[in-house]
Motif scaffolding. Structure first.
Motif: not given
Length: 203
Positions: A63-69, A85-91, A109-110, A125-130
């Motif tokens: 879990n990250a408040g911004r991005n997961i790489t 789960s990321a509140d930013g992007t997942l790469d 989310a982003n 499952q892959l899903e984006t949005g908030a």
């Protein structure tokens, strides 16, 4: 660097960034166990490192408040459920996320970007949005494999783009299910193979 090991619960939490290198964070036990990595800002699983739980029913959560790489040759794996789960992007780049017998969820989310990576599980499952927020968060999957034995689902709150990718559902023990793709903006499937109802074992 090095390895962090536990037999029941292993949790690493950071109020800022969290970087995992070396052999990573693993649990090697026959019992159900949980690995949790949490960062208020960015979470990075560096090259060739791992976050894993090998026990029956063991789970892994990132879990990250911004991005997961997730870096090259890195792996996130469990016998049970896996969630990123990321509140930013997942790469993900040249890496893998997998569950032996349960579900894998990648939520951001982003936006989500997969390049030369593999995601496998009972349900994928892959899903984006908030929640409660209008977003335009794209999903881009390139030269990768998404394989849910029962179900493969990709839901984008923005554009959905795939290229040189295999979207697969099926296996010897597959239940009823299928492949579901949805996007709030443009959907582009380039050089993409869709294999639903496949009962073979090879990739």
């Amino acid at each position: 660097s090095g390895a962090i090991k536990g037999t029941s619960l292993v949790m690493v939490s950071s109020g800022g960034d969290l970087n995992l290198s070396g052999k990573g964070l693993t649990q090697n036990t026959s019992d159900a166990s949980t690995v949790v990595l949490s960062a208020q800002r960015d979470l990075v699983l560096n090259q060739s490192s791992a976050a894993s739980s090998a026990g029956v029913g063991g789970q892994v959560g990132l879990n990250a408040g911004r991005n997961i790489t997730i870096g090259s040759d890195a792996e996130v794996s469990a016998n049970g459920n896996v969630q990123l789960s990321a509140d930013g992007t997942l790469d993900l780049t040249s890496s893998s996320v997998k569950s032996a017998i349960a579900n894998v969820s990648l939520l951001a989310a982003n936006g989500i970007n997969l390049n030369s990576s593999t995601v496998t599980g009972k349900q994928v499952q892959l899903e984006t949005g908030a929640m409660f927020k209008e977003t335009n968060a794209p999903i881009a999957v390139t030269n990768s494999i998404l394989w849910g034995v029962d179900q493969t689902t990709v839901i984008s709150s923005g554009a959905l783009t795939t290229a040189k990718t295999v979207l697969r559902r099926g296996g010897a023990d597959a239940a009823d299910g299928g492949i579901a793709l949805a996007s709030a903006a443009n959907m582009s499937l380039n050089e993409t193979t869709i294999r639903a109802g496949d009962t073979t074992q090879g990739a």
